[in-house]
Structures are given as structure tokens and as C-alpha cells.
Design a protein around this motif. Structure first.
Motif, mmCIF file in Angstrom:
data_model
loop_
_atom_site.group_PDB
_atom_site.id
_atom_site.type_symbol
_atom_site.label_atom_id
_atom_site.label_comp_id
_atom_site.label_asym_id
_atom_site.label_seq_id
_atom_site.Cartn_x
_atom_site.Cartn_y
_atom_site.Cartn_z
ATOM 1 N N SER A 174 1.132 -1.383 0.894
ATOM 2 C CA SER A 174 0.207 -0.432 0.025
ATOM 3 C C SER A 174 0.227 1.277 0.202
ATOM 4 O O SER A 174 2.826 1.410 0.819
ATOM 5 C CB SER A 174 -0.704 -0.228 1.062
ATOM 6 N N ASN A 175 0.064 2.314 -0.310
ATOM 7 C CA ASN A 175 1.374 3.662 -0.539
ATOM 8 C C ASN A 175 -0.676 4.076 -0.020
ATOM 9 O O ASN A 175 -1.470 4.116 -0.583
ATOM 10 C CB ASN A 175 0.693 4.434 -1.944
ATOM 11 N N PRO A 176 -0.236 4.615 1.151
ATOM 12 C CA PRO A 176 0.642 5.305 1.910
ATOM 13 C C PRO A 176 1.356 4.234 3.257
ATOM 14 O O PRO A 176 2.233 4.574 3.420
ATOM 15 C CB PRO A 176 0.098 6.353 3.150
ATOM 16 N N SER A 177 0.683 3.040 3.490
ATOM 17 C CA SER A 177 1.107 2.085 4.575
ATOM 18 C C SER A 177 1.979 1.352 4.838
ATOM 19 O O SER A 177 2.500 0.882 6.158
ATOM 20 C CB SER A 177 0.258 1.935 5.433
ATOM 21 N N GLY A 178 2.401 0.742 3.603
ATOM 22 C CA GLY A 178 3.705 -0.025 3.317
ATOM 23 C C GLY A 178 2.970 -1.092 3.474
ATOM 24 O O GLY A 178 3.608 -2.912 3.470
ATOM 25 N N ALA A 179 1.316 -1.461 4.136
ATOM 26 C CA ALA A 179 0.796 -2.975 4.395
ATOM 27 C C ALA A 179 0.950 -3.741 2.902
ATOM 28 O O ALA A 179 0.297 -3.155 2.440
ATOM 29 C CB ALA A 179 -0.584 -2.621 5.129
ATOM 30 N N PRO A 313 9.896 10.973 20.527
ATOM 31 C CA PRO A 313 8.978 11.127 21.578
ATOM 32 C C PRO A 313 7.617 11.222 21.014
ATOM 33 O O PRO A 313 7.688 12.458 20.443
ATOM 34 C CB PRO A 313 9.298 12.081 22.588
ATOM 35 N N GLY A 314 6.658 10.599 20.928
ATOM 36 C CA GLY A 314 5.626 11.147 20.645
ATOM 37 C C GLY A 314 4.700 9.965 19.123
ATOM 38 O O GLY A 314 3.978 10.204 19.181
ATOM 39 N N LEU A 315 6.198 9.165 19.059
ATOM 40 C CA LEU A 315 5.856 8.813 17.164
ATOM 41 C C LEU A 315 5.704 7.291 17.450
ATOM 42 O O LEU A 315 6.538 6.611 18.556
ATOM 43 C CB LEU A 315 6.748 9.489 16.455
ATOM 44 N N VAL A 316 4.822 7.207 17.024
ATOM 45 C CA VAL A 316 4.445 4.922 16.899
ATOM 46 C C VAL A 316 4.707 4.533 15.960
ATOM 47 O O VAL A 316 3.913 5.159 14.809
ATOM 48 C CB VAL A 316 3.469 4.407 17.330
ATOM 49 N N CYS A 317 6.038 3.727 15.536
ATOM 50 C CA CYS A 317 5.934 3.603 13.549
ATOM 51 C C CYS A 317 6.499 2.327 13.229
ATOM 52 O O CYS A 317 7.230 2.005 13.934
ATOM 53 C CB CYS A 317 7.259 4.265 13.525
ATOM 54 N N TYR A 327 4.025 4.725 7.649
ATOM 55 C CA TYR A 327 2.693 5.257 8.429
ATOM 56 C C TYR A 327 2.957 5.735 9.425
ATOM 57 O O TYR A 327 2.026 5.112 9.980
ATOM 58 C CB TYR A 327 2.490 4.903 7.477
ATOM 59 N N PRO A 328 4.142 6.768 10.257
ATOM 60 C CA PRO A 328 3.519 7.274 11.666
ATOM 61 C C PRO A 328 2.729 7.552 12.000
ATOM 62 O O PRO A 328 1.913 7.705 11.695
ATOM 63 C CB PRO A 328 4.992 7.668 12.129
ATOM 64 N N SER A 329 2.155 6.947 13.368
ATOM 65 C CA SER A 329 1.009 8.135 14.677
ATOM 66 C C SER A 329 1.888 9.405 14.400
ATOM 67 O O SER A 329 2.670 8.865 15.466
ATOM 68 C CB SER A 329 0.470 6.726 15.280
ATOM 69 N N CYS A 330 1.545 10.278 15.272
ATOM 70 C CA CYS A 330 2.192 11.237 15.705
ATOM 71 C C CYS A 330 1.009 11.862 16.586
ATOM 72 O O CYS A 330 0.965 12.947 17.135
ATOM 73 C CB CYS A 330 1.740 12.370 15.126
ATOM 74 N N GLU A 331 0.144 11.041 17.451
ATOM 75 C CA GLU A 331 -1.232 11.258 18.270
ATOM 76 C C GLU A 331 -0.340 11.417 19.703
ATOM 77 O O GLU A 331 -1.211 12.019 20.687
ATOM 78 C CB GLU A 331 -1.434 9.203 18.747
ATOM 79 N N GLY A 332 0.806 11.133 19.743
ATOM 80 C CA GLY A 332 1.771 11.220 20.603
ATOM 81 C C GLY A 332 2.130 13.220 20.542
ATOM 82 O O GLY A 332 2.358 12.907 22.418
ATOM 83 N N VAL A 333 1.800 13.275 19.645
ATOM 84 C CA VAL A 333 2.512 14.725 19.837
ATOM 85 C C VAL A 333 1.455 16.360 19.853
ATOM 86 O O VAL A 333 1.267 17.060 20.385
ATOM 87 C CB VAL A 333 3.507 14.743 19.062
ATOM 88 N N ILE A 376 5.802 9.166 5.437
ATOM 89 C CA ILE A 376 7.386 9.856 4.600
ATOM 90 C C ILE A 376 7.743 8.709 3.857
ATOM 91 O O ILE A 376 7.520 7.131 4.093
ATOM 92 C CB ILE A 376 7.874 9.411 6.426
ATOM 93 N N SER A 377 8.043 9.072 2.450
ATOM 94 C CA SER A 377 9.171 8.145 2.038
ATOM 95 C C SER A 377 10.352 8.100 1.896
ATOM 96 O O SER A 377 11.273 9.317 2.010
ATOM 97 C CB SER A 377 9.122 8.615 0.752
#
Length: 400
Positions: A174-179, A313-317, A327-333, A376-377
Motif C-alpha cells: 500500500s501507498n501510504p502504509s506499506g501494508a 518522543p510521541g511517535l509510533v512507527c 506511516y507513523p502515528s503522531c497521536e503522542g504529540v 514518509i517516503s
């Protein structure tokens, strides 16, 4: 009375192209910008493919070709589908277009009537919904979040299908997740589709050859032969062969749909570039060993970027199975303040902060239909990626 057609109000410009353009403008203005928004390999087109194009020019292959594609390229595509995917298509079941994007657009224009629904798993490639809207279709979004590996589940598909459903789009990797969907996961989705014979399947396999950790590619018409007659299998030479600018995509599918797509193309662009077609013949028929070598390089970059981003800090990839995106999560920021006192309220705010504060261009998750994430590419040099991830980590550390 506006001179612009009403249909244009349904769509927006491509966010990924907009990010790339903005990064280029800032670079021209003297800013130190690292662009991680572009969806194209940084590797060059192999020399044998370039040589085939040069030979085609010298041999005078610079005239119009059949709209559907040259006989040589149609045969090369047929052989590719048979060799790599176990799919047997006749010549009248193949069409070649000016990039995969045109092939997808033609499919929607050729098949969608006003109000027809297109099921699009989110996150999605940014152009799917707008193409459907231009063709007077109705995008139906089904969220496939991190908890399911960014992959739609059979129960979700079942719930999304209505009598108006015309297409399901699958994009793997997948674009964007790579799944990427395994054969078993595709089989489970196929079991749902078998119960709904009015639903067509459009599978976008553009990243087929960029897979990691031994993951084996599968496409749905291969896994579920009973769906062969209602599946359009789309692919191209852009990603695997580093030929983004050559603009050659292709599809195999039901002859009536291919015929309709060819009719659309005959009244728009007509044939793809004759020289690019000659190059694509060599790409599909020539040596393939470099593809695995480049995929291995992408895997090294993937591992680097995933490791470094998960230290911020704050990112989960999450770890993607393929393509060249994370396609990292930025929920933590979210809710934190920038050094200038602005609150990060969304992934778009975070992407803007990265660009303005540390010169990193990424694409915010809302563009792909699933927030709070960003894309991010990592199709760039290792040292550039290290520098970029370092700047992202610094930006995260400076939030309060």
C-alpha cells in the motif's frame, strides 16, 4: 457564470504533489529542506532499458501506435502476468496507458454511473477518491487502522457493500502504509466478494516487487480464480523499474472493460509514448535480478527509519511489509506546543511544524484518509534519512 466546470469543485489537487512543490520552492529560496514526500525510487532507470529507448528512437519508432499499446508491449504484459502472477489474459484483455494513474482513471470513467459506489480502504492513495468523484461515483471509505495492520477485514467489507457498490479497490503493498495482503488475507476477502457478484475488484499492484522479510506477493485474481472475470489487475513499470517519468502503466481484465477503457483513451491521450513503450518492453522482458537487489536496499532503509522514528518522543512507527513508505502515528504529540507557542492539533499541524521548524517535508495523514498519521517516503540515501529522522526527533523533543 463560471468558466470552470462544476465537476472540478468535487476534487482537490494532489496533496503529495503539493508537498513536493512546496519543498522545492523553499529550497529555491535558500532553505535547507529534506523532501520525504515524493513517491518515486531514487534509483536510476537501468541502462538496458535506456538503451532500448535510444534504439527505438534511432530505428524510427516515433510514430503513433495502437491506442491499446504496441503488439510487443501487449505481449510483454501478457507474459509478465502469466510468468509472475499465474494470470492468463488474451491480447484484447490488456491495455497500456500513460502511467498507472491514467489506467485507473480510465477504468472509473468507463464504468461508473452517477451514484455508483467505490469502496476505498483508508489509508488510501490520495488520487482514488478524486478519480471516483470526477467520474460521478461515490467514495465509500472503510478505515483500516494500525490495529489491523492497515488492512481491511472481511466483516468490514461485508458491511460496506450495498446494491450501489461498483468497485472495491485493493492496493498491496500500500501507498501510504506499506501494508501488504497475504494470500490467506486476500482469500478471506474473496469469500465475501463471491457472495456479491455485482462488485468489481480493482487491484493496484504497482509496488508488487518491493516486499520485505520474505513476504510473498499475491494478487486477488490469482488467489481467487472465481473472481477473474470481474477483476481489473493494474500494474506498471514506474516503481519496480525506476521509470516514474516514462509514464507507462497497464492493466489486465475483462475484455468489455478493457474495450471501454481503450475507447476513453482513444479520445483523450491516444497511445502512450512510443519510445516509452519500447523501453517498457525491455523492462518486462529483460534482466530482472536488479529488482530484488533494490528491494533489499529499501529494506535496509525501512529498518533504519522505523528504528529512528520509534526513538522520537510521541511517535509510533509500525513496520511495513513493502513499498517505500512508513506511516507513523503522531497521536503522542497532539496537544503539545511548539517553541513559538502554537498547539499541534492535527497531523497537518505537525507536518507544517516539521517543514517550518526543521526543514522536513512529509505528507499529513488527512490526505490519505486516516489520522493522526503522516507519510514518509524513504526512497532516498541512507545518510539523508538519518539526518531527516534526527531532525524529526529534535522537533519532537522541542515540543512542550
Amino acid at each position: 457564470m463560471s468558466v470552470i466546470a462544476d465537476r472540478l469543485s468535487r476534487i482537490k489537487p494532489s496533496p503529495t504533489l503539493a508537498v513536493t512543490a512546496k519543498a522545492a520552492q523553499l529550497k529555491e529560496a535558500g532553505r535547507d529542506i529534506i523532501g520525504l514526500g515524493a513517491g518515486e525510487p531514487d534509483f536510476d532507470t537501468p541502462d538496458n532499458i535506456k538503451d532500448a529507448a535510444i534504439k527505438a528512437i534511432r530505428d524510427g519508432q516515433t510514430k503513433y501506435t495502437p491506442v491499446q499499446g504496441t503488439r510487443a508491449l501487449v505481449e510483454a504484459v501478457r507474459n509478465k502476468f502469466k510468468r509472475e502472477n499465474g494470470l492468463d489474459y488474451a491480447a484484447n484483455q490488456i491495455v497500456v496507458g500513460t502511467g498507472g494513474k491514467q489506467v485507473l482513471y480510465n477504468a472509473f470513467m468507463a464504468t461508473l454511473n452517477p451514484g455508483d459506489e467505490v469502496i476505498i480502504p483508508a489509508p488510501y492513495w490520495v488520487s482514488y477518491p478524486d478519480m471516483a468523484l470526477l467520474a460521478e461515483g461515490v467514495p465509500v471509505f472503510v478505515e483500516a487502522g494500525r490495529e489491523t495492520g492497515f488492512k481491511i477485514q472481511p466483516a468490514q467489507l461485508e458491511a460496506a457493500i450495498t446494491p450501489r457498490t461498483k468497485w472495491l479497490i485493493l492496493n498491496s503493498p500500500s501507498n501510504p502504509s506499506g501494508a501488504a495482503y497475504s494470500a490467506a488475507e486476500l482469500r478471506a476477502l474473496a469469500d465475501v466478494l463471491v457472495r456479491h457478484p455485482h462488485v468489481l475488484v480493482l487491484t493496484d499492484d504497482m509496488y508488487e516487487h518491493i516486499l520485505f522479510d520474505g513476504f510473498e506477493f499475491a494478487t486477488i485474481a490469482q488467489v481467487a480464480p472465481e473472481l477473474y472475470d470481474r477483476t481489473l489487475t493494474v500494474n506498471g513499470v514506474s516503481k519496480a523499474y525506476s521509470m516514474t517519468g516514462w509514464r507507462i502503466g497497464y492493466a489486465g481484465g475483462p475484455a468489455n472493460i478493457i474495450k471501454a477503457m481503450t475507447a476513453i483513451q482513444s479520445q483523450s491521450t491516444s497511445n502512450p509514448s512510443s519510445v516509452s513503450q519500447a523501453a517498457a518492453v525491455e523492462a518486462l522482458n529483460g534482466p530482472q535480478d536488479f529488482i530484488a537487489e533494490r528491494a533489499a536496499r529499501f529494506q535496509v532503509r525501512r529498518d533504519l527509519v522505523v528504528r529512528l522514528l520509534n526513538q522520537a518522543p510521541g511517535l509510533v512507527c509500525p513496520v511495513p511489509e513493502g513499498a517505500f513508505y512508513v506511516y507513523p502515528s503522531c497521536e503522542g504529540v497532539l496537544g503539545k506546543k511548539t517553541p513559538s507557542g502554537q498547539v499541534i492539533g492535527s497531523s497537518e499541524d505537525f507536518a507544517t511544524y516539521l517543514l517550518e521548524h526543521v526543514g522536513i517535508a512529509v505528507v499529513h495523514g488527512a490526505a490519505f484518509g486516516l489520522d493522526p498519521y503522516f507519510r514518509i517516503s524513504y526512497a532516498t540515501a541512507d545518510e539523508v534519512l538519518e539526518e531527516a529522522c534526527g531532525r524529526i526527533a529534535r522537533a519532537c523533543n522541542e515540543l512542550a
